[in-house]
Design a protein around this motif. Structure first.
Motif, PDB file in Angstrom:
ATOM      1  N   SER A 172       1.030  -1.148  -0.491  1.00 24.53           N
ATOM      2  CA  SER A 172       0.416   0.114  -0.491  1.00 24.53           C
ATOM      3  C   SER A 172       0.814   1.465  -0.187  1.00 24.53           C
ATOM      4  CB  SER A 172      -1.056   0.292   1.074  1.00 24.53           C
ATOM      5  OG  SER A 172      -0.737   0.003   2.604  1.00 24.53           O
ATOM      6  N   SER A 173       2.263   0.774  -0.077  1.00 28.16           N
ATOM      7  CA  SER A 173       2.887   2.227   0.444  1.00 28.16           C
ATOM      8  C   SER A 173       4.168   2.017  -1.546  1.00 28.16           C
ATOM      9  CB  SER A 173       3.854   2.736   1.182  1.00 28.16           C
ATOM     10  OG  SER A 173       4.351   1.430   1.616  1.00 28.16           O
ATOM     11  N   SER A 191       8.213   2.329   1.453  1.00 30.51           N
ATOM     12  CA  SER A 191       7.972   3.433   3.234  1.00 30.51           C
ATOM     13  C   SER A 191       7.613   3.272   4.303  1.00 30.51           C
ATOM     14  CB  SER A 191       7.966   4.986   1.569  1.00 30.51           C
ATOM     15  OG  SER A 191       6.502   4.620   1.525  1.00 30.51           O
ATOM     16  N   ILE A 192       7.290   2.356   4.315  1.00 30.88           N
ATOM     17  CA  ILE A 192       6.851   2.452   5.653  1.00 30.88           C
ATOM     18  C   ILE A 192       7.190   1.067   6.502  1.00 30.88           C
ATOM     19  CG2 ILE A 192       4.483   2.712   5.848  1.00 30.88           C
ATOM     20  CD1 ILE A 192       3.755  -0.056   5.430  1.00 30.88           C
ATOM     21  N   GLN A 194       9.700  -1.880   6.003  1.00 28.38           N
ATOM     22  CA  GLN A 194       8.761  -3.110   6.198  1.00 28.38           C
ATOM     23  C   GLN A 194       9.960  -3.920   4.689  1.00 28.38           C
ATOM     24  OE1 GLN A 194       4.771  -2.938   4.980  1.00 28.38           O
ATOM     25  NE2 GLN A 194       4.434  -3.231   7.194  1.00 28.38           N
ATOM     26  N   ILE A 210       7.195 -11.132   6.032  1.00 27.10           N
ATOM     27  CA  ILE A 210       7.691  -9.386   6.729  1.00 27.10           C
ATOM     28  C   ILE A 210       8.462  -9.205   7.116  1.00 27.10           C
ATOM     29  CG2 ILE A 210       6.017  -7.492   7.015  1.00 27.10           C
ATOM     30  CD1 ILE A 210       4.009  -8.609   5.735  1.00 27.10           C
ATOM     31  N   ASP A 216       9.945   3.557  15.209  1.00 22.21           N
ATOM     32  CA  ASP A 216       9.438   4.277  14.203  1.00 22.21           C
ATOM     33  C   ASP A 216       9.436   3.634  12.830  1.00 22.21           C
ATOM     34  OD1 ASP A 216      10.025   7.268  15.828  1.00 22.21           O
ATOM     35  OD2 ASP A 216       8.182   6.100  15.113  1.00 22.21           O
ATOM     36  N   ARG A 217       8.698   3.458  12.039  1.00 21.03           N
ATOM     37  CA  ARG A 217       9.075   2.889  11.106  1.00 21.03           C
ATOM     38  C   ARG A 217       9.248   3.843   9.747  1.00 21.03           C
ATOM     39  NH1 ARG A 217       7.447  -0.837  13.450  1.00 21.03           N
ATOM     40  NH2 ARG A 217       5.413  -2.537  13.297  1.00 21.03           N
TER      41      ARG A 217
ATOM     42  N   GLY B 483      -0.627   3.625   2.427  1.00 23.27           N
ATOM     43  CA  GLY B 483       0.280   3.051   3.236  1.00 23.27           C
ATOM     44  C   GLY B 483       1.514   4.504   2.398  1.00 23.27           C
ATOM     45  N   SER B 487       2.729   7.210   4.824  1.00 21.61           N
ATOM     46  CA  SER B 487       4.417   7.566   5.122  1.00 21.61           C
ATOM     47  C   SER B 487       4.154   8.811   5.457  1.00 21.61           C
ATOM     48  CB  SER B 487       4.936   6.630   4.542  1.00 21.61           C
ATOM     49  OG  SER B 487       5.250   7.585   4.001  1.00 21.61           O
ATOM     50  N   ASP B 519      -0.934  -5.226   5.111  1.00 22.87           N
ATOM     51  CA  ASP B 519       0.303  -5.521   5.520  1.00 22.87           C
ATOM     52  C   ASP B 519       0.785  -3.797   6.405  1.00 22.87           C
ATOM     53  OD1 ASP B 519       1.688  -3.997   2.583  1.00 22.87           O
ATOM     54  OD2 ASP B 519      -0.372  -3.898   3.317  1.00 22.87           O
ATOM     55  N   LEU B 520      -0.524  -3.091   6.195  1.00 23.59           N
ATOM     56  CA  LEU B 520       0.062  -1.589   6.588  1.00 23.59           C
ATOM     57  C   LEU B 520      -0.626  -1.319   8.098  1.00 23.59           C
ATOM     58  CD1 LEU B 520       0.562   1.436   6.245  1.00 23.59           C
ATOM     59  CD2 LEU B 520      -0.902   1.633   5.069  1.00 23.59           C
ATOM     60  N   ASN B 523       0.892  -3.318  11.138  1.00 28.00           N
ATOM     61  CA  ASN B 523       1.971  -3.213  11.086  1.00 28.00           C
ATOM     62  C   ASN B 523       2.570  -1.680  11.614  1.00 28.00           C
ATOM     63  OD1 ASN B 523       4.024  -5.611  10.437  1.00 28.00           O
ATOM     64  ND2 ASN B 523       3.170  -5.531   8.913  1.00 28.00           N
ATOM     65  N   LEU B 524       1.537  -0.522  12.216  1.00 32.64           N
ATOM     66  CA  LEU B 524       1.594   0.498  12.454  1.00 32.64           C
ATOM     67  C   LEU B 524       2.540   0.756  13.541  1.00 32.64           C
ATOM     68  CD1 LEU B 524      -1.719   1.754  12.413  1.00 32.64           C
ATOM     69  CD2 LEU B 524       0.016   2.538  10.759  1.00 32.64           C
ATOM     70  N   GLY B 525       2.733   0.040  14.649  1.00 30.73           N
ATOM     71  CA  GLY B 525       3.629   0.293  15.469  1.00 30.73           C
ATOM     72  C   GLY B 525       4.000   1.452  16.128  1.00 30.73           C
ATOM     73  N   PRO B 526       5.014   1.546  16.389  1.00 30.61           N
ATOM     74  CA  PRO B 526       4.658   3.442  17.287  1.00 30.61           C
ATOM     75  C   PRO B 526       3.863   4.884  16.472  1.00 30.61           C
ATOM     76  CG  PRO B 526       6.626   3.173  17.559  1.00 30.61           C
ATOM     77  CD  PRO B 526       6.030   1.599  16.807  1.00 30.61           C
ATOM     78  N   SER B 527       3.489   4.637  14.995  1.00 32.87           N
ATOM     79  CA  SER B 527       3.307   5.441  13.884  1.00 32.87           C
ATOM     80  C   SER B 527       1.795   5.646  14.547  1.00 32.87           C
ATOM     81  CB  SER B 527       3.504   5.470  13.155  1.00 32.87           C
ATOM     82  OG  SER B 527       3.261   3.876  13.193  1.00 32.87           O
TER      83      SER B 527
END
Lengths: 374, 650
Positions: A172-173, A191-192, A194, A210, A216-217, B483, B487, B519-520, B523-527
């Motif tokens: 998606s990115s 860009s996130i 991964q 994955i 932070d991503r 995604g 970002s 997938d996004l 896996n967001l994590g701290p964001s």
């Protein structure tokens, strides 16, 4: 660096690649190709080093790179690879992928094949079709894999008009870079933050694994695989951080090394001496990471009973075999040197082959070093 | 408004009928858009005219391939100079500045070489003309720069000054070497028609050894004049010159020179050379006789060559301040009133007069591009030669020129990156200019946007960072790249946009019943913490995951928390309660009594918000849903109470 000669070329260089030398040949590479960006007319150019110029004090040739030929390229050159000795694949910001052929006899370049709409936003049948930048390309004769801002992965075969396989909406990115892990598996970074492994043998359009960064991503921009040990992968991120991953285990990087102060654009393991790693960045520096150390410094069980190191690779602790995988590589005397003499603008690209290094910058200069690991 | 120094040049636009139609224009940075309007002048009729829009550019040099190398290489030198250490004292600082100046000059020369090669190799006559003109301009620039280096940067004192000027003349004026080669390669050099010209020019340029070498050829070929040749040779050998490493003082040198001058005078008056006109004139030149030197006008070709020759043979210990007088008189004598001075002449004259501002002003007028004056002024500023000469519109001259030059770079599609560093080193207005220019750079690809962003972040230009990220995020949303959009919002720490993206995801979920881009979201994590909506999205997805893994009690707790902690937006509560249904209907009791009460409260809050009117209009599905929920909740409550009562008992 004394041997680092600069040449100003009136175009901002986005990619530089050495032409591969035949496996049996012992001589260093003599030809490299460059791609430009941000010009109204961008070009792919082929340059030669080595035959021209005067003899230096030690008898080596010290000539400037000479332009052999160039050809117009539509859109910015986002990525470039040598497909074989004569063909170059280039990824464009218009979303097309082109194969150029370099004719050695009359030193010209011509278009061999082009896939116009390799990457695009929205279905091309609807009125709102726009090209999406193709950001990465990797070849493994006869296959070519491309990725782009549209999150699509294409598998092309030279001389086939249509893509052999397309994974729609793979991400998606934006996918920033791609490289081969094995013959049927590829690695992509996005860009996130991964790192994904895709297996072409599987029919479903999902990654087989994955990996993500902790914290932070931060977007990842480049990826490269260790030439001999295929489980070791290095990536570079937007914050200039170099990450080393072991794809056999875990979903997080093995080590994170604070490197540059800005985006890391390319990371390369040296193809024949993988203890050496090279990274270049937006902050204008090009770093040479050297983890090789004298044999006498290695732990004693290397010398036990005359065992060769190849035997040990099956049994011994990995952190000895590859310094990259140890938890703190800098502890084991890693030498890091900056190779660019005066830093001003970004170093966009680099390539290493044998003893030669070439890099291109936004200051419109190409640097060539032909005595790298002397 | 100040008076104009020169008449503004007239540029005709091809295709536009200026006599009968009017023209309209619009300014752009560095360029102008011009087109023909429909409105006729006076009584001419309205008829369709030229359909084109024209772009008028003052500075076409920026688009020349070869000159581009000048810009990029000099950018490196400029940045190096700004970063170099100021603490180095006197001599070493001066040496450093001279080195920088020489670097600039070598860049100009390299460019000139290349342009020259192009001029020779091209077949198109127009291009050849263009290239040759360019070569002339570059060579003039190098000439002026070299002189400025000698006078202002090197600040050579009397004695050394003349040596530098001699070098300058030798380097730049007239094509001696080819003529000499021709003479030497002929069979009988001394009989060659240019032989005496060659000797003369060597003498005029103070190249005594070369002159003596040629003279020896004459001596060997013509025995009768051997005597004279020997004397002349002797005179030339004995001429006192001050070399750079020499330790003799100026007065010593002057004395010696006076002595030598008298000796030459004696030989002339004795008529030693009267039989050979050439040698006599050489002797007169050695004595500094102006008329004799002026006779060789064609050989010297320029008045500044004449000036230097004059000085070599009449005032070798000239002081810098005295130069102006000699310069003026040389110019007058040389031109003799026949031709007027060119721009180059007035620039050089201003330099000899040490009028730095005048030099810069004249150069600005004469040259079409700000490159030369900007870099030269910057260098002179580093030599601390420019007083803070404030122009009436605010900044000082150095900054003004750098700003103009850098603005010109920004109008180029590619050279804008060089311009950034120039703005950085303009303390007063640089930042403002940069902010305005950088917003106007077109962002075609993500990589370009990333580079521009990095420039803004490094300079704490937060407004621009936010604006660029918003533009890129919006583009991504329009292309359905959620995604990427996320970002970009993370980079800008833009909570509002993150909320927008999460709403988009949730809308997709409501329409399709499943999440896109797992997938996004997984896996967001701290964001995730960037915006509340984003947090909700992450947690909601986690709920689905827990449900899928059959970890029902954790899923239930999470669901409840989403509603009670008000993480979920009110519009979504119905969906959440509907999601709770399968949990309520499970065989085992998942929600405790406490939790069931909470759920009921939520449901009541939700339905209480609607007025009676709305309740009547609500369709059957809604009412059915609410009824089913109420039933399920009641049943669960019953079971929960029983279960809890039982457990506590045992």
């Amino acid at each position: 660096m004394e041997d680092f000669s600069a040449k100003f070329v009136s175009q901002k260089i986005s990619k530089t690649r050495w032409r591969p030398v035949p496996a049996a040949a012992l001589q260093p590479p003599e030809l490299f190709a460059t791609g430009s960006w941000d010009n109204e007319e961008n070009k792919i150019s082929v340059w030669s080093v080595g035959d021209f110029g005067s003899l230096g004090p030690n008898g080596e040739y010290q000539g400037e790179p000479q332009l052999l030929c160039d050809i117009r390229h539509h859109g910015d050159v986002m990525d470039m690879q040598f497909f074989d000795q004569e063909r170059i694949v280039a990824a464009s910001s218009t979303g097309s992928v082109t194969i150029f052929r370099h004719h050695q006899n009359n030193q010209t370049l011509s278009v061999n094949q082009r896939w116009e709409r390799a990457h695009y936003h929205v279905d091309p049948d609807t009125p709102f079709y726009g090209g999406a930048s193709c950001t990465g390309v990797i070849c493994n004769n006869p296959e070519i894999v491309t990725v782009g801002e549209d999150g699509r992965i294409n598998l092309f075969r030279a001389d086939h008009r249509e893509a052999v396989r397309t994974i729609e909406n793979a991400d998606s990115s934006t996918l920033h870079a791609v490289t081969f892990l094995r013959t049927t598996e590829i690695l992509t970074v996005n860009s996130i933050g991964q790192l994904k492994i895709w297996d072409f043998r599987q029919q479903r359009n999902e990654p087989s694994q994955i990996f993500s960064l902790t914290g932070d991503r931060i977007p990842l921009h480049c990826v490269d695989r260790h030439p001999n040990q295929q489980h070791i992968v290095a990536t570079g991120g937007q914050d200039g951080m170099l990450s080393i991953w072991d794809v056999r285990q875990g979903s997080m990087p093995v080590s994170l090394l604070n490197a540059h102060e800005a985006e890391m654009w390319e990371v390369h393991f040296h193809p024949s001496k993988p203890d050496h790693l090279f990274t270049c960045s937006e902050d204008g520096s090009l770093w040479h990471w050297d983890t090789s150390s004298d044999v006498s410094e290695k732990p004693s069980f290397f010398h036990q009973g005359g065992r060769s190191t190849t035997l040990l690779s099956h049994t011994a602790n990995q952190s000895v075999i590859s310094a990259w995988l140890s938890n703190n590589p800098t502890k084991d005397r890693m030498e890091i040197t900056n190779l660019v003499p005066n830093q001003t603008l970004s170093v966009n690209s680099l390539d290493v082959l044998g003893p030669c290094l070439v890099c291109g910058t936004d200051a419109e200069a190409i640097y060539v070093n032909r005595h790298l690991l002397a | 408004m100040e008076e104009l120094d020169v008449e503004p040049p007239l540029t005709l636009i091809p295709g536009v009928d200026s006599k009968s139609k009017q023209m309209c224009f619009a300014w752009a940075p560095g360029e102008m858009l011009v087109y023909e309007t429909l409105f006729p002048k006076e009584c001419a009729e309205k008829r369709p005219g030229c359909p084109n829009i024209f772009i008028v550019r003052k500075d076409k040099d920026v688009y020349s391939q070869t000159l581009r190398k000048l810009f990029s290489e000099s950018h490196g030198i400029f940045v190096g100079l700004q970063r170099s250490e100021e603490e180095l004292g006197g001599k070493s600082r001066k040496a450093q500045l001279v080195r920088v100046s020489k670097n600039y000059r070598s860049v100009i020369r390299a460019c000139m070489e290349e342009m020259h090669q192009l001029a020779i190799s091209t077949r198109d006559p127009e291009l050849q003309c263009q290239h040759s003109t360019q070569v002339c301009i570059l060579s003039a620039m190098e000439l002026i720069w070299n002189l400025c280096e000698i006078l202002f940067v090197e600040v050579a004192p009397a004695g050394h000054l003349l040596l530098h000027l001699l070098d300058w003349v030798r380097l730049h004026v007239c094509d001696v070497d080819s003529m000499v080669c021709e003479v030497l390669s002929s069979e009988n050099p001394s009989k060659h028609k240019d032989f005496w010209n060659a000797v003369d020019i060597f003498v005029l340029q103070g190249r005594m050894d070369d002159a003596r070498h040629l003279l020896s050829k004459e001596a060997s070929a013509n025995p009768t004049s051997m005597g004279m040749c020997k004397i002349l040779d002797d005179l030339m050998k004995k001429m006192p010159i001050l070399s750079i490493g020499n330790t003799q003082t100026l007065t010593e040198m002057e004395l010696k020179w006076q002595h030598w001058h008298e000796e030459c005078q004696r030989y002339l008056q004795d008529g030693t050379f009267s039989s050979n006109l050439h040698m006599e004139s050489i002797c007169k030149i050695l004595l500094g006789d102006e008329n004799a030197i002026l006779e060789k006008k064609e050989l010297m070709t320029t008045w500044y060559h004449f000036l230097v020759t004059r000085l070599v043979y009449s005032h070798p210990t000239v002081k810098p301040v005295e130069l102006r007088f000699y310069a003026q008189s040389s110019l007058d004598l040389f031109l003799g009133g026949e031709s007027s001075s060119e721009p180059l002449d007035s620039i050089l004259m201003a330099a000899f007069e040490f009028e730095i501002h005048q030099v810069i002003k004249e150069c600005s007028i004469a040259l079409s591009n700000w490159w030369f004056v900007a870099h030269l002024t910057d260098l002179l500023d580093h030599c601390k030669l420019l007083q803070s000469h404030n122009l009436y519109f605010g900044s000082n001259m150095r900054e003004f020129l750098l700003l103009e030059y850098a603005s010109g770079l920004f109008s180029h599609h590619s050279l804008w990156q060089l311009g950034v560093d120039y703005f950085d080193h303009c303390p007063e207005y640089g930042k403002v200019y940069l902010e305005l220019h950088i917003e106007r750079i077109p962002l075609n690809t993500e990589q370009k946007a990333l580079k521009v962003l990095r420039i803004c972040e490094q300079r704490q230009m937060h407004e621009q960072v936010r604006s660029i990220c918003k533009i890129m995020a919006m583009k991504a949303v329009r292309n359905n790249r959620l995604g990427s959009a996320l970002s970009w919002s993370i980079r800008a720490k833009d909570a509002a946009f993150a909320t927008l993206i999460s709403d988009r995801f949730l809308k997709d979920y409501c329409e399709r019943g499943s999440f896109s881009d797992l997938d996004l979201i997984d896996n967001l994590g701290p964001s995730m913490l960037l915006s509340d909506r984003l947090t909700f999205l992450g947690k909601y997805r986690e709920f689905h995951r827990l449900y899928g893994e059959k970890r029902f009690s954790e899923a239930a707790k999470l669901l409840l928390m989403l509603m009670t902690a008000h993480i979920a937006p009110c519009s979504f509560w119905m969906t959440l309660l509907t999601d709770a249904l399968p949990l309520l209907e499970q065989k085992e009791v998942i929600f405790s009594a406490e939790q069931t009460y909470e759920l009921m409260r939520c449901l009541e809050d939700l339905t209480a918000g609607k007025t009676d009117n709305q309740k009547l209009q609500v369709d059957d599905v809604e009412t059915t849903k609410v009824e089913i929920l109420r039933l399920a909740l009641a049943r669960n409550l019953a079971r929960a109470i029983v279960k809890e009562g039982t457990l506590e008992g045992s």
